[in-house]
Design an enzyme around this catalytic site. Structure first.
Site, PDB file in Angstrom:
ATOM      1  N   ARG A 102      39.473  51.539  33.935  1.00 12.72           N
ATOM      2  CA  ARG A 102      40.667  51.077  34.880  1.00 12.72           C
ATOM      3  C   ARG A 102      40.847  52.048  36.107  1.00 12.72           C
ATOM      4  O   ARG A 102      41.765  52.416  36.388  1.00 12.72           O
ATOM      5  CB  ARG A 102      41.980  50.880  34.298  1.00 12.72           C
ATOM      6  CG  ARG A 102      41.961  49.750  33.510  1.00 12.72           C
ATOM      7  CD  ARG A 102      42.300  48.249  34.367  1.00 12.72           C
ATOM      8  NE  ARG A 102      42.455  47.156  33.684  1.00 12.72           N
ATOM      9  CZ  ARG A 102      43.549  46.655  33.078  1.00 12.72           C
ATOM     10  NH1 ARG A 102      44.320  47.050  33.710  1.00 12.72           N
ATOM     11  NH2 ARG A 102      43.469  45.506  32.644  1.00 12.72           N
TER      12      ARG A 102
ATOM     13  N   ARG B  71      46.118  49.784  40.441  1.00 12.98           N
ATOM     14  CA  ARG B  71      47.358  49.840  41.132  1.00 12.98           C
ATOM     15  C   ARG B  71      47.846  51.313  41.403  1.00 12.98           C
ATOM     16  O   ARG B  71      48.696  51.377  42.153  1.00 12.98           O
ATOM     17  CB  ARG B  71      48.481  49.139  40.355  1.00 12.98           C
ATOM     18  CG  ARG B  71      48.356  47.477  40.688  1.00 12.98           C
ATOM     19  CD  ARG B  71      49.338  46.928  39.687  1.00 12.98           C
ATOM     20  NE  ARG B  71      48.820  46.826  38.298  1.00 12.98           N
ATOM     21  CZ  ARG B  71      49.129  46.301  37.294  1.00 12.98           C
ATOM     22  NH1 ARG B  71      50.026  45.394  37.472  1.00 12.98           N
ATOM     23  NH2 ARG B  71      48.643  46.549  36.052  1.00 12.98           N
TER      24      ARG B  71
ATOM     25  N   ARG C 253      45.098  44.601  47.519  1.00 20.94           N
ATOM     26  CA  ARG C 253      45.455  43.789  46.891  1.00 20.94           C
ATOM     27  C   ARG C 253      46.506  42.658  47.527  1.00 20.94           C
ATOM     28  O   ARG C 253      46.528  41.615  47.245  1.00 20.94           O
ATOM     29  CB  ARG C 253      46.201  44.419  45.479  1.00 20.94           C
ATOM     30  CG  ARG C 253      46.862  43.329  44.633  1.00 20.94           C
ATOM     31  CD  ARG C 253      46.003  42.825  43.586  1.00 20.94           C
ATOM     32  NE  ARG C 253      46.565  42.452  42.348  1.00 20.94           N
ATOM     33  CZ  ARG C 253      47.175  41.184  42.334  1.00 20.94           C
ATOM     34  NH1 ARG C 253      46.926  40.445  43.349  1.00 20.94           N
ATOM     35  NH2 ARG C 253      47.647  40.665  41.097  1.00 20.94           N
TER      36      ARG C 253
ATOM     37  N   ASP D   1      37.069  41.249  35.935  1.00 21.59           N
ATOM     38  CA  ASP D   1      37.976  41.050  34.811  1.00 21.59           C
ATOM     39  C   ASP D   1      37.366  40.609  33.490  1.00 21.59           C
ATOM     40  O   ASP D   1      36.359  39.704  33.793  1.00 21.59           O
ATOM     41  CB  ASP D   1      39.164  40.402  34.894  1.00 21.59           C
ATOM     42  CG  ASP D   1      40.189  40.755  33.874  1.00 21.59           C
ATOM     43  OD1 ASP D   1      41.046  41.722  34.118  1.00 21.59           O
ATOM     44  OD2 ASP D   1      40.461  39.973  32.943  1.00 21.59           O
TER      45      ASP D   1
ATOM     46  N   TYR E 263      42.902  35.951  23.794  1.00 18.12           N
ATOM     47  CA  TYR E 263      43.580  35.587  25.148  1.00 18.12           C
ATOM     48  C   TYR E 263      43.363  33.943  25.084  1.00 18.12           C
ATOM     49  O   TYR E 263      44.276  33.113  25.583  1.00 18.12           O
ATOM     50  CB  TYR E 263      42.916  36.251  26.495  1.00 18.12           C
ATOM     51  CG  TYR E 263      43.424  37.614  26.436  1.00 18.12           C
ATOM     52  CD1 TYR E 263      44.567  37.959  27.141  1.00 18.12           C
ATOM     53  CD2 TYR E 263      42.516  38.720  26.036  1.00 18.12           C
ATOM     54  CE1 TYR E 263      45.093  39.314  26.868  1.00 18.12           C
ATOM     55  CE2 TYR E 263      42.930  39.870  26.197  1.00 18.12           C
ATOM     56  CZ  TYR E 263      44.286  40.303  26.668  1.00 18.12           C
ATOM     57  OH  TYR E 263      44.662  41.629  26.775  1.00 18.12           O
TER      58      TYR E 263
HETATM   59  O1  CP3 Z   1      38.133  49.393  34.947  1.00 17.74           O
HETATM   60  C1  CP3 Z   1      38.128  49.031  36.009  1.00 17.74           C
HETATM   61  O2  CP3 Z   1      38.407  49.674  36.962  1.00 17.74           O
HETATM   62  C2  CP3 Z   1      37.482  47.654  36.361  1.00 17.74           C
HETATM   63  C3  CP3 Z   1      37.800  46.471  36.262  1.00 17.74           C
HETATM   64  C4  CP3 Z   1      38.899  45.969  35.029  1.00 17.74           C
HETATM   65  C5  CP3 Z   1      39.919  45.417  35.104  1.00 17.74           C
HETATM   66  N1  CP3 Z   1      40.094  44.841  34.061  1.00 17.74           N
HETATM   67  C6  CP3 Z   1      40.664  45.119  36.410  1.00 17.74           C
HETATM   68  C7  CP3 Z   1      41.974  44.628  36.127  1.00 17.74           C
HETATM   69  C8  CP3 Z   1      38.219  45.966  33.690  1.00 17.74           C
HETATM   70  C9  CP3 Z   1      37.000  46.747  33.280  1.00 17.74           C
HETATM   71  C10 CP3 Z   1      39.415  45.145  33.011  1.00 17.74           C
HETATM   72  C11 CP3 Z   1      39.193  44.886  31.779  1.00 17.74           C
HETATM   73  C12 CP3 Z   1      40.144  44.362  30.935  1.00 17.74           C
HETATM   74  N2  CP3 Z   1      40.982  43.131  31.590  1.00 17.74           N
HETATM   75  C13 CP3 Z   1      40.525  44.488  29.746  1.00 17.74           C
HETATM   76  C14 CP3 Z   1      39.829  45.170  28.648  1.00 17.74           C
HETATM   77  C15 CP3 Z   1      40.294  46.847  28.887  1.00 17.74           C
HETATM   78  C16 CP3 Z   1      41.703  47.090  28.441  1.00 17.74           C
HETATM   79  O3  CP3 Z   1      42.353  47.472  29.456  1.00 17.74           O
HETATM   80  O4  CP3 Z   1      42.011  47.048  27.243  1.00 17.74           O
HETATM   81  C17 CP3 Z   1      41.449  43.470  29.293  1.00 17.74           C
HETATM   82  C18 CP3 Z   1      42.324  43.403  27.934  1.00 17.74           C
HETATM   83  C19 CP3 Z   1      41.841  42.540  30.659  1.00 17.74           C
HETATM   84  C20 CP3 Z   1      42.805  41.470  30.511  1.00 17.74           C
HETATM   85  C21 CP3 Z   1      43.798  41.865  31.478  1.00 17.74           C
HETATM   86  N3  CP3 Z   1      43.526  41.841  33.092  1.00 17.74           N
HETATM   87  C22 CP3 Z   1      45.301  41.789  31.431  1.00 17.74           C
HETATM   88  C23 CP3 Z   1      45.981  41.775  30.073  1.00 17.74           C
HETATM   89  C24 CP3 Z   1      45.968  41.976  32.651  1.00 17.74           C
HETATM   90  C25 CP3 Z   1      47.159  42.225  33.057  1.00 17.74           C
HETATM   91  C26 CP3 Z   1      47.748  43.567  32.818  1.00 17.74           C
HETATM   92  C27 CP3 Z   1      47.675  44.610  34.064  1.00 17.74           C
HETATM   93  O5  CP3 Z   1      47.084  45.583  33.692  1.00 17.74           O
HETATM   94  O6  CP3 Z   1      48.127  43.792  35.055  1.00 17.74           O
HETATM   95  C28 CP3 Z   1      44.856  42.220  33.633  1.00 17.74           C
HETATM   96  C29 CP3 Z   1      44.827  42.460  35.058  1.00 17.74           C
HETATM   97  C30 CP3 Z   1      43.754  43.421  35.700  1.00 17.74           C
HETATM   98  N4  CP3 Z   1      42.475  43.780  35.614  1.00 17.74           N
HETATM   99  C31 CP3 Z   1      44.196  44.313  36.688  1.00 17.74           C
HETATM  100  C32 CP3 Z   1      43.295  45.221  37.082  1.00 17.74           C
HETATM  101  C33 CP3 Z   1      42.968  45.998  38.233  1.00 17.74           C
HETATM  102  C34 CP3 Z   1      45.872  44.620  37.331  1.00 17.74           C
HETATM  103  C35 CP3 Z   1      45.777  43.178  38.349  1.00 17.74           C
HETATM  104  C36 CP3 Z   1      46.722  43.564  39.594  1.00 17.74           C
HETATM  105  O7  CP3 Z   1      46.242  44.451  40.257  1.00 17.74           O
HETATM  106  O8  CP3 Z   1      47.573  43.242  39.625  1.00 17.74           O
END
Ligand code: CP3
Length: 344
Positions: free
Chosen positions: A23, A27, A36, A73, A149
């Site tokens: 990640r 944000r 964003r 994602d 999910y």
């Molecule tokens: O790592 C990186 O920078 C690359 C991008 C990436 C994202 N999600 C961007 C993202 C990667 C590799 C993921 C993987 C991901 N997504 C996982 C596995 C890793 C982990 O964290 O356990 C999971 C479970 C998800 C599912 C997911 N995506 C959830 C539950 C959420 C909402 C919670 C949150 O943090 O907002 C997301 C959204 C998400 N994916 C964001 C980002 C940058 C935030 C979205 C935003 O900007 O509002």
């Protein structure tokens, strides 16, 4: 020139281990928040190549990480299969739930790569724009984590619906897994064809499985995906991240065929050296909360991780993703500490 990350994942012990952060785009970066705003919904952001390319490159530009991870994602897979995914600000993902084998008929693998073509466009663009010593990582969620999910319809605390389906109707649940194994393998191979040099499989909820379920729902599907990716793209390193797996991580390292295991925050360093690094490379595992805390407490923990794990094949990372309220200067301090570290 073989890049640092690839060398470490292939088993080389390096004087200066490579680093990147799960990640690392997100944000906590002001430039991400600005992007964003322009994007509309989160998935629309992932599917808009110029915006997602820029988001991928932002942390590389700011911190000179050794790798870029594709901005996308894990939930693009259910979305591309036809289970509509939406993200509401501050509320996590929502998915049309799939709770029986009959409901699987609403999903389809047909045209998967076409529907995900904007993602592959991002991979191609980043691959062309990246500094020559930086590695591009593609990724996907593991079937178990993505299934949670899909079955729960979003995030969950106890995974009761997903687990009870897996316990009660093994063959029906296996049909969902077959679909996810196929989709995930194809998605990883397509990313590699477009320029990903390493791939990571995120099994973020591996830690909630019993030992028997871990074998069936984490190890076995991961082994199949690794075999499929290896057959199509021999030599491309694969990192597995079975978060929270505890001692099950040993069989994961031995049986899945991954080149490296991502260690979560809870894994003791001396244990990882003995039990995991003897089988494959390791990656990890600074507590994201320590990154948010920063200062000398964080620097001490980073040096402790390096002193233990950098004696073998190692990639510095967090034990889970960067938290949204992390101060940017703490990430800069982490980057400097890792880059300037020496074992001498
Ligand atoms: O790592 C990186 O920078 C690359 C991008 C990436 C994202 N999600 C961007 C993202 C990667 C590799 C993921 C993987 C991901 N997504 C996982 C596995 C890793 C982990 O964290 O356990 C999971 C479970 C998800 C599912 C997911 N995506 C959830 C539950 C959420 C909402 C919670 C949150 O943090 O907002 C997301 C959204 C998400 N994916 C964001 C980002 C940058 C935030 C979205 C935003 O900007 O509002």
């Amino acid at each position: 020139m073989i890049k640092l990350l690839v060398r470490a994942l292939k088993g080389e012990t390096l004087a200066r281990p490579p680093f990147w952060l799960m990640r690392q785009a997100g944000r906590y970066l002001p430039e991400y928040r600005a992007l964003r705003e322009r994007a509309g919904g989160f998935l629309a952001f992932c599917y808009t190549p110029n915006l997602a390319t820029e988001a991928t490159l932002q942390p590389v530009t700011r911190f000179a990480t050794d790798a870029a991870i594709l901005f996308s994602d894990i939930l693009v897979i259910p979305d591309a299969l036809g289970a509509e995914v939406t993200f509401k600000q501050g509320d996590g993902p929502r998915i049309d739930p799939i709770r029986s084998a009959e409901q699987l008929s609403s999903l389809s693998l047909a045209g998967l790569e076409d529907r995900l073509s904007p993602v592959y466009e991002v991979v191609s663009r980043v691959s062309n724009e990246l500094p020559e010593d930086v590695t591009l990582i593609g990724f996907a969620g593991a079937p178990w984590t993505v299934a949670t999910y899909m079955v729960e319809g979003g995030s969950s605390k106890d995974f009761a619906l997903t687990k009870s389906w897996a316990y009660k109707n093994e063959s029906g649940f296996a049909a969902l897994f077959d679909l996810l194994i196929e989709a995930t393998s194809r998605h990883l191979v397509a990313q590699i064809r477009h320029g990903a040099e390493v791939v990571q499989i995120f099994d973020s909820w591996a830690g909630v499985l019993s030992a028997e379920m871990f074998e069936r729902l984490c190890i076995a599907p991961t082994r199949q995906i690794v075999a499929r990716v290896r057959a199509a793209a021999p030599g491309v390193p694969i990192i597995g991240f079975p978060r929270g797996a505890g001692i099950n991580m040993v069989s994961y390292a031995q049986e899945t065929g991954v080149d490296a295991v991502g260690l979560d925050t809870t894994v003791p360093l001396d244990w990882a050296v003995r039990e995991i690094q003897t089988h494959c490379a390791v990656q990890g595992n600074l507590d994201p909360v320590l990154l948010r805390t920063g200062g000398s407490r964080m620097v001490t923990a980073i040096r402790e991780i390096l002193a233990n794990l950098a004696k073998g094949p190692f990639v510095f990372n967090l034990g889970h993703g960067v938290l949204p309220d992390t101060p940017v200067e703490n990430v800069a301090l982490l980057a400097n500490t890792v880059r300037n570290w020496s074992s001498a």
